[in-house]
Design a protein around this motif. Structure first.
Motif, PDB file in Angstrom:
ATOM      1  N   ALA A   7     -33.360  23.964  91.064  1.00  0.00           N
ATOM      2  CA  ALA A   7     -34.271  24.224  89.955  1.00  0.00           C
ATOM      3  C   ALA A   7     -34.042  25.630  89.413  1.00  0.00           C
ATOM      4  O   ALA A   7     -34.066  25.854  88.203  1.00  0.00           O
ATOM      5  CB  ALA A   7     -35.716  24.049  90.401  1.00  0.00           C
ATOM      6  N   GLU A   8     -33.788  26.581  90.301  1.00  0.00           N
ATOM      7  CA  GLU A   8     -33.571  27.955  89.859  1.00  0.00           C
ATOM      8  C   GLU A   8     -32.286  28.057  89.022  1.00  0.00           C
ATOM      9  O   GLU A   8     -32.248  28.729  88.011  1.00  0.00           O
ATOM     10  CB  GLU A   8     -33.493  28.913  91.053  1.00  0.00           C
ATOM     11  N   GLY A   9     -31.233  27.393  89.465  1.00  0.00           N
ATOM     12  CA  GLY A   9     -29.967  27.427  88.730  1.00  0.00           C
ATOM     13  C   GLY A   9     -30.111  26.787  87.360  1.00  0.00           C
ATOM     14  O   GLY A   9     -29.592  27.288  86.368  1.00  0.00           O
ATOM     15  N   THR A  10     -30.836  25.690  87.276  1.00  0.00           N
ATOM     16  CA  THR A  10     -31.058  25.015  86.004  1.00  0.00           C
ATOM     17  C   THR A  10     -31.855  25.892  85.060  1.00  0.00           C
ATOM     18  O   THR A  10     -31.529  26.002  83.877  1.00  0.00           O
ATOM     19  CB  THR A  10     -31.778  23.668  86.236  1.00  0.00           C
ATOM     20  N   LEU A  11     -32.886  26.543  85.550  1.00  0.00           N
ATOM     21  CA  LEU A  11     -33.689  27.430  84.708  1.00  0.00           C
ATOM     22  C   LEU A  11     -32.852  28.588  84.181  1.00  0.00           C
ATOM     23  O   LEU A  11     -32.941  28.936  83.012  1.00  0.00           O
ATOM     24  CB  LEU A  11     -34.900  27.967  85.482  1.00  0.00           C
ATOM     25  N   ALA A  12     -32.021  29.162  85.042  1.00  0.00           N
ATOM     26  CA  ALA A  12     -31.173  30.277  84.612  1.00  0.00           C
ATOM     27  C   ALA A  12     -30.184  29.797  83.557  1.00  0.00           C
ATOM     28  O   ALA A  12     -29.953  30.482  82.557  1.00  0.00           O
ATOM     29  CB  ALA A  12     -30.446  30.886  85.801  1.00  0.00           C
ATOM     30  N   ASP A  13     -29.602  28.607  83.772  1.00  0.00           N
ATOM     31  CA  ASP A  13     -28.681  28.048  82.786  1.00  0.00           C
ATOM     32  C   ASP A  13     -29.395  27.762  81.468  1.00  0.00           C
ATOM     33  O   ASP A  13     -28.862  28.024  80.399  1.00  0.00           O
ATOM     34  CB  ASP A  13     -28.034  26.762  83.314  1.00  0.00           C
ATOM     35  N   ARG A  18     -30.506  28.956  75.900  1.00  0.00           N
ATOM     36  CA  ARG A  18     -31.457  29.288  74.829  1.00  0.00           C
ATOM     37  C   ARG A  18     -31.076  30.606  74.160  1.00  0.00           C
ATOM     38  O   ARG A  18     -31.149  30.730  72.937  1.00  0.00           O
ATOM     39  CB  ARG A  18     -32.879  29.357  75.377  1.00  0.00           C
ATOM     40  N   GLU A  19     -30.639  31.592  74.938  1.00  0.00           N
ATOM     41  CA  GLU A  19     -30.231  32.878  74.364  1.00  0.00           C
ATOM     42  C   GLU A  19     -28.972  32.708  73.509  1.00  0.00           C
ATOM     43  O   GLU A  19     -28.872  33.281  72.424  1.00  0.00           O
ATOM     44  CB  GLU A  19     -29.994  33.908  75.471  1.00  0.00           C
ATOM     45  N   GLN A  20     -28.018  31.915  73.975  1.00  0.00           N
ATOM     46  CA  GLN A  20     -26.819  31.646  73.169  1.00  0.00           C
ATOM     47  C   GLN A  20     -27.186  30.939  71.873  1.00  0.00           C
ATOM     48  O   GLN A  20     -26.647  31.263  70.806  1.00  0.00           O
ATOM     49  CB  GLN A  20     -25.827  30.785  73.954  1.00  0.00           C
ATOM     50  N   LEU A  21     -28.104  29.986  71.970  1.00  0.00           N
ATOM     51  CA  LEU A  21     -28.546  29.253  70.790  1.00  0.00           C
ATOM     52  C   LEU A  21     -29.209  30.201  69.797  1.00  0.00           C
ATOM     53  O   LEU A  21     -28.925  30.148  68.594  1.00  0.00           O
ATOM     54  CB  LEU A  21     -29.518  28.143  71.207  1.00  0.00           C
ATOM     55  N   ARG A  22     -30.068  31.098  70.282  1.00  0.00           N
ATOM     56  CA  ARG A  22     -30.710  32.084  69.400  1.00  0.00           C
ATOM     57  C   ARG A  22     -29.663  32.974  68.721  1.00  0.00           C
ATOM     58  O   ARG A  22     -29.736  33.236  67.531  1.00  0.00           O
ATOM     59  CB  ARG A  22     -31.694  32.954  70.192  1.00  0.00           C
ATOM     60  N   ALA A  23     -28.675  33.420  69.477  1.00  0.00           N
ATOM     61  CA  ALA A  23     -27.635  34.292  68.926  1.00  0.00           C
ATOM     62  C   ALA A  23     -26.805  33.546  67.879  1.00  0.00           C
ATOM     63  O   ALA A  23     -26.521  34.088  66.799  1.00  0.00           O
ATOM     64  CB  ALA A  23     -26.732  34.825  70.036  1.00  0.00           C
TER      65      ALA A  23
END
Length: 115
Positions: A7-13, A18-23
């Motif tokens: 779950a932690e790895g998925t959240l980080a991914d 989301r940050e790449q999408l925003r950029a």
């Protein structure tokens, strides 16, 4: 050994995605703004062309020039790895609008110049 993501790895991914999408969307927004400004400049020039054509009783459309421009834009598109058919559709849309403006300019009453 478990190859399933935690779950932690998925959240980080997801956060990275989301940050790449925003950029990427920010870049798209900037490019859209640049396109609008470039189109505005282009139409300022074509407005002057329309005025000149009307003043000299030239036709609003110039099929030979339009064909040359389409061929030129298709070559530029191919060089830029953009679909030439899309580029042609885009230019045809612009040309149609320019010719519409030129017809409207030509239809305006002209001041009479004394002989």
């Amino acid at each position: 050994m478990n190859d399933q993501p935690t779950a932690e790895g998925t959240l980080a991914d997801d956060d990275r995605a989301r940050e790449q999408l925003r950029a990427l969307r920010g870049s798209i927004d900037n490019l859209d703004a640049a396109l609008v400004h470039l189109l505005a400049e282009r139409f300022k020039c074509t407005q002057q062309v329309g005025e000149l054509k009307a003043a000299h009783n030239l036709p609003p459309a110039d099929p030979a020039r339009e064909a040359d421009q389409i061929a030129r834009l298709r070559r530029l598109a191919a060089d830029a790895r953009l679909d030439p058919a899309f580029a042609e559709k885009f230019l045809n849309f612009i040309i149609d609008e320019v010719v519409r403006h030129h017809r409207a300019i030509a239809a305006r009453p002209r001041p009479v110049t004394p002989s």
